[in-house]
Structures are given as structure tokens and as C-alpha cells.
Design an enzyme around this catalytic site. Structure first.
Site, PDB file in Angstrom:
ATOM      1  N   CYS A 280      -0.054   2.615   6.684  1.00 14.47           N
ATOM      2  CA  CYS A 280       0.270   1.247   7.075  1.00 14.47           C
ATOM      3  C   CYS A 280       0.507   0.424   5.813  1.00 14.47           C
ATOM      4  O   CYS A 280       0.025   0.772   4.730  1.00 14.47           O
ATOM      5  CB  CYS A 280      -0.853   0.644   7.914  1.00 14.47           C
ATOM      6  SG  CYS A 280      -2.447   0.539   7.072  1.00 14.47           S
TER       7      CYS A 280
ATOM      8  N   HIS B 143      -9.090   3.342  -2.352  1.00 17.69           N
ATOM      9  CA  HIS B 143      -7.669   3.073  -2.120  1.00 17.69           C
ATOM     10  C   HIS B 143      -7.092   2.288  -3.297  1.00 17.69           C
ATOM     11  O   HIS B 143      -6.976   1.069  -3.245  1.00 17.69           O
ATOM     12  CB  HIS B 143      -7.542   2.286  -0.809  1.00 17.69           C
ATOM     13  CG  HIS B 143      -6.159   1.921  -0.396  1.00 17.69           C
ATOM     14  ND1 HIS B 143      -5.017   2.503  -0.912  1.00 17.69           N
ATOM     15  CD2 HIS B 143      -5.725   1.004   0.519  1.00 17.69           C
ATOM     16  CE1 HIS B 143      -3.958   1.966  -0.323  1.00 17.69           C
ATOM     17  NE2 HIS B 143      -4.361   1.059   0.538  1.00 17.69           N
TER      18      HIS B 143
ATOM     19  N   CYS C 105       0.810  -1.221   0.000  1.00 18.67           N
ATOM     20  CA  CYS C 105       0.000   0.000   0.000  1.00 18.67           C
ATOM     21  C   CYS C 105       0.841   1.268   0.000  1.00 18.67           C
ATOM     22  O   CYS C 105       0.344   2.337  -0.332  1.00 18.67           O
ATOM     23  CB  CYS C 105      -0.929   0.024   1.212  1.00 18.67           C
ATOM     24  SG  CYS C 105      -2.153  -1.296   1.211  1.00 18.67           S
TER      25      CYS C 105
END
Length: 403
Positions: free
Chosen positions: A389, A359, A92
């Protein structure tokens, strides 16, 4: 090391990351990033003939996102064949890591001008398309290091921190309201690049697609937990590692977790030498950029210590930060980070986050950086910190300051 300047930022709208249901699902991911490159060139933010490298974050580097999507996007944009491209994966955090690598290049003096960002088409290349489990299917590693799906990790954090379903739903409601206001007031307009059909030139999408302005507490509260079924397999593993949890409370749902999305984003990074020689006008500089590992089963607790590491590198404290972008992978991640750092929630994700806006894994870090920069300018504020994160127990953080 010298200063890395941010010259400009641009991004596509985020489309729903589902085949057929997402407006951007008909656009090849190479074209998504290529259109951002084209927009930056048309604005005059970057001269393609001067670009030393293009660095692109992308998580699922397979099929349409394989074969070095960075280089192919450069070619799809019609940029000079001399412009190189490389693709990186830090899950991510990939888009933000691409920016870090670009900033390192210009700060070291090895490069003068880099375009860095990320892309992900989750409708065309779904999460997990690379075929690798979280641990890559390495049985020996599995014996030494236990990992569970991220949703279980998020529910474990909520359980250990005592976050209720109402609290995580409140984060989601705030995200939706802030995002709806930002869209209505045109706060994303400076960075937003409408996506066009590559063949006809017709606009396909010109605003973020996932926002739900009509979201209510009652509607959020009616949603079923997303990870309870997975918990039948993985809850015992999580509780064995964290016996103080006793039992995992499954509070995360589709409404308070990040949405699957398609999108691309990029920033232009320049060296002091380039700025001096060309007269380019930077919008900000990078004051610090860090990564940090954390325990891989709980996985999502790294944003706070990574932000603290970045603040130390910048010679700052949390009180010195005007705006925070803490990626809303799951609502509990934001709550835990805010609690750990003692941050004023009114300075966090003021224009919504991934819960409302989506996202697109490889692109999100670069999107957040551009969003922070635009909002700093809108408010006349000075500093922002982006923290995310990352799967496998990692965090990444960037501190920027307007110039």
C-alpha cells in the site's frame, strides 16, 4: 520488450529508526546504500564499469537524503564517476518503484545493467522532514479530496471489515514469531550485508534490530491505541466519507503497526543481451509489475486490486503464487488483502514483515523483493508476488519467477 532478469539482491540489516536508540543512527544514509553497492560488487554480482544507471527510492528527500542521494551514494561507494544515479519517490512503494524503472530500462533495450533499490534513515531524517502534509498543503485540493493520516485509514479499514483488536494483534504476533524464526535459522543470510563504520571498518550492525522474540498476546493486548488522539480531529472526516462505519474503532497500536527503521537494499537487473553476452546467471525474472490508484481517504486498500492487475498481466491467478510478501504497514492492510484475494495465510509473509522487522520507507520494496527471492530458492518454489500500500491511495505489485 524483452525479459528483465534479477541477478542478485542485497540489503543492510534494519536498525531502529530513532535517534540515539537505533544502532544505524550514526551512519549517513548515503553510506548505507553505498555499502550495499560495495557488497554487490565484491560478490561479483555486478561489474560497476558496466552499470548503466543506479535508481534509488527514498521518501524524505531532504537534508542528508536530499541532493540526489542515488548519485552521492554511487560516489560514496567509490564506483566509476561515469555511473549515474537518480532518486524516485512513490512514498512507501519507492524501493519497488525504483526496481520497476530499472526493469523497464533493461526490458526496453535502452540499458543492459541497472542497480535499483532504496534507502531510508528514519532516525536521521524523520518522516515528514520534507515539510509537506499528505496533500502538500494545497487548500484547493483539500476542498476536493479529503485525506487523513494513515493510522486513521488503517483503523477505518479495520472498522469497515470488522477486524477486532485480537485479530490485528494476531497478525503482529505471527510477524514476530516468523521473523524470530527466520533470524534464528539464518534465512536472511544470503542477502544480508553487515553495516560497517565507514572510517574504521568495524561492524556496527549485522542482524535486524527490531525483532522482539519475546512478544506475547498479553503484551500486545496491553498496548494503547496509537491513533485515538488523532481521531478526535480526523474521525469525523473519515465517518463523513464512510458513514457505514458509524464510529472508528481504534485497534492499531505500536505493536501491530510497522516500526520506524533505517536501512538500504538493492537488486541487480540485467537484460537478455547482457546475460547472453556475459554468461551471468539470473536467479529470477520479472513477470509483471504494476501500480494502481485507490480512494485516497481510506488510502491503504490498493494492494489487492493492484495484485490482481499484476496477476492478469502475468497470465496468472492468486492460486499460482507460491509466496506472498504483503507489506505490513498496518495489520489491517494484510488482513484485508488476504481476505479480498482469498490467499492462504500460510503463504503470506512467512519470514515476518514490517511489524516485526521495521519499515525503512524507501527501502522496504526492494527488501521484500530480495526476501521473496531468497525464500523461493530455500523452498524450491517458483513464483512470488510483492504488494504494497502507498500513501495517497496507491498500490504497487511485482510478480517474480525463478529461472
Amino acid at each position: 520488450m524483452t525479459t528483465s532478469y534479477l541477478i542478485d539482491a542485497a540489503r543492510t540489516p534494519r536498525g531502529r529508526g530513532k535517534p540515539a536508540k537505533g544502532t544505524l543512527s550514526g551512519i549517513h544514509p548515503q553510506e548505507l546504500f553505498a555499502q550495499v553497492l560495495g557488497a554487490l560488487a565484491r560478490r561479483g554480482s555486478v561489474d560497476p564499469t558496466r552499470v548503466d544507471d543506479v535508481v534509488v527510492g527514498c521518501v524524505s528527500q531532504v537534508n542528508e537524503q536530499g541532493a540526489n542521494i542515488a548519485r552521492n551514494a554511487v560516489l560514496a561507494a567509490g564506483w566509476p564517476i561515469e555511473v549515474t544515479g537518480t532518486t524516485v519517490n512513490r512514498f512507501c512503494g519507492s524501493g519497488l518503484q525504483a526496481v520497476h524503472f530499472g526493469a523497464m530500462g533493461v526490458a526496453s533495450g535502452a540499458m543492459d545493467l541497472v542497480v535499483a533499490g532504496g534507502v531510508e534513515s528514519m532516525s536521521r531524517v524523520p518522516m515528514g522532514s520534507d515539510g509537506g502534509a499528505q496533500d502538500g498543503g494545497n487548500e484547493r485540493l483539500r476542498e476536493r479530496v479529503h485525506q487523513v493520516p494513515q493510522g486513521i485509514s488503517a483503523d477505518l479499514i479495520a472498522t469497515l471489515e470488522g477486524f477486532s483488536r485480537a485479530e490485528v494483534d494476531e497478525v503482529a504476533l505471527a510477524s514476530q514469531r516468523h521473523a524470530a524464526r527466520a533470524v534464528e535459522e539464518g534465512r536472511f543470510a544470503r542477502s544480508l550485508v553487515p553495516v560497517r563504520d565507514p572510517r574504521t571498518g568495524a561492524i556496527v550492525l549485522d542482524r535486524d534490530e527490531l525483532v522482539r522474540p519475546d512478544t506475547t498476546r498479553e503484551g500486545l493486548g496491553a498496548l494503547a491505541p496509537s491513533f485515538a488522539a488523532l481521531g478526535e480531529t480526523f474521525d469525523p472526516i473519515a465517518v463523513a466519507a464512510y458513514p457505514q462505519a458509524k464510529a472508528i474503532r481504534h485497534v492499531h497500536t505500536a505493536g501491530n503497526s510497522s516500526g520506524l527503521a533505517d536501512g538500504a537494499a538493492a537488486v541487480v537487473l540485467a537484460s537478455e543481451r547482457y546475460v547472453r553476452e556475459t554468461g551471468a546467471r539470473p536467479r529470477a525474472r520479472i513477470r509483471a509489475m504494476t501500480t494502481l490508484g485507490s480512494e485516497p481517504l481510506i488510502m491503504l486498500t490498493a494492494p489487492a486490486p493492484t495484485a490482481e492487475k499484476a496477476l492478469r498481466a502475468a497470465g496468472m491467478t492468486a492460486r499460482d503464487v507460491d509466496l506472498w510478501e504483503i507489506n505490513e504497514a498496518f495489520a489491517a492492510v494484510v488482513l484485508q488483502t488476504v481476505r479480498k484475494l482469498g490467499v492462504d495465510p500460510e503463504r503470506v509473509n512467512v519470514n515476518g514483515g514490517a511489524i516485526a522487522l521495521g519499515h525503512p520507507l524507501g527501502a522496504t520494496g526492494a527488501i521484500l523483493l530480495g526476501t521473496a527471492l531468497d525464500e523461493l530458492e530455500r523452498r524450491g518454489a517458483q513464483t512470488a508476488l510483492v504488494a504494497m500500500c502507498i500513501g495517497g491511495g496507491q498500490g504497487i505489485a511485482t510478480v517474480i519467477e525463478r529461472v
